[in-house]
Design an enzyme around this catalytic site. Structure first.
Site, PDB file in Angstrom:
ATOM      1  N   SER A 253       0.796  -0.913   0.357  1.00 57.86           N
ATOM      2  CA  SER A 253       0.524  -0.061   0.044  1.00 57.86           C
ATOM      3  C   SER A 253       0.922   1.134   0.022  1.00 57.86           C
ATOM      4  O   SER A 253       2.105   0.926  -0.238  1.00 57.86           O
ATOM      5  CB  SER A 253      -0.797   0.081   1.379  1.00 57.86           C
ATOM      6  OG  SER A 253      -0.235   0.485   2.047  1.00 57.86           O
ATOM      7  N   LYS A 254       0.337   2.651  -0.217  1.00 55.40           N
ATOM      8  CA  LYS A 254       0.929   3.457  -0.156  1.00 55.40           C
ATOM      9  C   LYS A 254       1.462   3.995   1.027  1.00 55.40           C
ATOM     10  O   LYS A 254       3.086   4.188   1.379  1.00 55.40           O
ATOM     11  CB  LYS A 254       0.245   5.077   0.134  1.00 55.40           C
ATOM     12  CG  LYS A 254      -0.589   4.929  -1.961  1.00 55.40           C
ATOM     13  CD  LYS A 254      -1.297   6.152  -1.366  1.00 55.40           C
ATOM     14  CE  LYS A 254      -1.905   6.333  -3.314  1.00 55.40           C
ATOM     15  NZ  LYS A 254      -2.526   7.773  -2.683  1.00 55.40           N
ATOM     16  N   ARG A 255       1.510   3.164   2.383  1.00 55.75           N
ATOM     17  CA  ARG A 255       2.381   3.509   3.297  1.00 55.75           C
ATOM     18  C   ARG A 255       4.127   2.644   3.359  1.00 55.75           C
ATOM     19  O   ARG A 255       4.092   2.757   3.648  1.00 55.75           O
ATOM     20  CB  ARG A 255       1.344   2.759   4.589  1.00 55.75           C
ATOM     21  CG  ARG A 255       1.603   1.392   4.722  1.00 55.75           C
ATOM     22  CD  ARG A 255       0.218   1.007   5.912  1.00 55.75           C
ATOM     23  NE  ARG A 255       0.238   0.047   5.840  1.00 55.75           N
ATOM     24  CZ  ARG A 255       0.829  -1.035   6.382  1.00 55.75           C
ATOM     25  NH1 ARG A 255       1.879  -1.138   7.145  1.00 55.75           N
ATOM     26  NH2 ARG A 255       0.068  -2.615   6.156  1.00 55.75           N
TER      27      ARG A 255
END
Length: 474
Positions: A253-255
């Site tokens: 994910s973006k994290r």
């Protein structure tokens, strides 16, 4: 670009069709890292087998598709060097063809018109939940000879008996009981096609022979095969690649750093060849080899090298690999890329001259530009707090002596500068480091830089002495 020809061990026996692969992104966002790897694997497989690699923009979701996202996808593909054959296709252009196939399935008895209401569907869903079983639509119109009133959808008449087996080139043999495949919608009540129908029709009409995609589409393959078999079309070879996970094992994910390809280029300063190589090795291997040129990758890529387990994205590993490619890159090319980050006032010729000493310290283009910025600073230099702390009264007195000694030099080379500064350090009874620290602060405004002799040589005699004298004057 080198490419193989004919068939390889990857192709099934008896399948002599020329290889055609495709990448089919939805333009609802940028080209993300997982999509870029899928595109890369498809591109490599087509190039390895002397086939075609096609690009289809699946823009049927008009509410979420944007021209900005389409442009970003095309730009990202070109930056990575993933050229496609012919023009790009746009799925929305083929709606009439999709509807035509749905009506053909109706005529063949492999689809039916359904007038079920939303209330009926909701009741079936609630009943399945109450009975704790998977929800499967049971339409009263499946075998009805009557006609309903008003708007209807067209549903696939999915087979109920037996099983469907896929010999997946990555996952191996995968079987699903046909009773688990529901009568999904082909055409909505407004006559527009669903994704499931459109993908199958487009793949067939584009001549796609190998569908290489993320394993989140594996369940879709069984539904899509029901359409393909209903039409009597050739079945593609499937290869469902495990998704990319983050370092913690969770879906990327973006994290975790799952950004668009443009962010790796523009914000993080990653070179295309580094990202190409990193994505290649993210879930695929060829012996112990870690680094591949594009030509080598085309020569050896095969689907049998794709692992069954999810790969883990490691940003530090990508950055370290990028540092390797920066050190190997052409100096003039790097100078231009660094100049774009430094902005106005950056001298590309000077950057090119400096690049052999600058690029050894950088893992990305941002670090490269930061490391080169001292060359273009205006006097008086702005000092970091750490650099300012080094310029004590004692240090400024030492700098005055250094300036006088260096002013005597006519041969402004690294060798002559090194000899002069070493002699000065011995004369002062200091280690060279004690002399270099305030000198670096005076010349660059910071405490880190390339070697002090390189800094002096690159700045030149006039600018070096001017910077030193400016700090001596306080």
């Amino acid at each position: 670009m080198a490419s193989g020809s004919g068939t390889t061990a990857d192709q099934p026996l008896g399948d002599e069709r020329p290889v055609v692969t495709r990448f089919a992104p939805s333009p609802t966002g940028f080209l993300h890292i997982g999509g870029a790897r899928t595109a890369l694997f498809n591109w490599l497989y087509a190039r390895r087998n002397g086939g075609k690699f096609l690009l289809r923009i699946e823009d049927t979701d008009k509410a979420r598709s944007t021209q900005e996202a389409i442009d970003a996808i095309l730009d990202g593909m070109r930056w990575l060097g993933l050229d496609w054959d012919g023009h790009e296709y746009y799925q929305s252009q083929f709606w009439a063809r999709h509807a035509e196939v749905a009506h053909e399935l109706l005529a063949r008895g492999h689809a039916y018109k359904c007038w079920m209401s939303q209330e009926e569907l909701a009741a079936q869903r609630e009943r399945a939940q109450a009975e704790r079983r998977p929800f499967r639509i049971e339409s009263p119109w499946r075998d009805s000879t009557e006609q309903g009133e008003g708007a209807f959808v067209v549903r696939l008449r999915a087979p109920r008996e037996g099983e469907t087996v896929i010999e997946d080139r990555v996952q191996g043999r995968v079987a699903v009981q046909n009773a688990e495949v529901d009568d999904f919608i082909l055409l909505r009540s407004d006559g527009t096609p669903t994704y499931m129908l459109a993908v199958v029709v487009d793949d067939h009409d584009m001549g796609v022979t190998h569908v290489v995609r993320g394993d989140d589409h594996l369940n879709n393959a069984f539904r899509q095969l029901a359409i393909i078999r209903g039409m009597g079309w050739p079945e593609p070879v499937y290869a469902h690649v495990p998704l990319i996970h983050g370092p913690d094992g969770a879906k990327l994910s973006k994290r975790h750093g799952a950004l668009g390809v443009d962010a790796y280029r523009d914000e993080m300063g990653i070179l295309p060849e580094a990202l190409f190589n990193y994505l290649l090795r993210l879930g695929w291997g060829h012996g112990d080899q870690e680094e591949f040129t594009r030509e080598e990758a085309v020569e050896v890529f095969d689907l049998s090298g794709v692992g069954k387990s999810p790969s883990r994205f490691d940003l530090k590993k990508l950055q370290n690999l990028n540092g390797h490619y920066i050190r190997a890159a052409d100096d003039a090319r790097l100078a231009q890329l660094a100049a774009e980050r430094i902005g106005s006032g950056a001298d590309v010729a000077l950057l090119t001259e400096a690049m052999p000493v600058l690029k050894t310290r950088a893992r990305d283009l941002n670090e490269l530009a930061d490391g080169a910025a001292f060359l273009f600073k205006q006097r008086p230099l702005a000092l970091t707090d750490q650099a300012a702390a080094l310029l004590t009264a004692e240090a400024r007195a030492l700098l005055a002596q250094i300036s006088a000694l260096l002013g005597e030099l006519e041969d402004w080379t690294t060798e002559a500068l090194e000899a002069k500064l070493k002699a000065c350090a011995e004369q002062q009874g200091l280690g060279l480091g004690k002399l270099a620290q305030p000198l670096r602060a005076a010349l660059t405004g910071q405490t880190t830089s390339p070697g002090i002799f390189d800094v002096l040589a690159l700045l030149g005699k006039e600018e070096s002495l001017a910077r030193i004298d400016a700090q001596v004057a306080g």
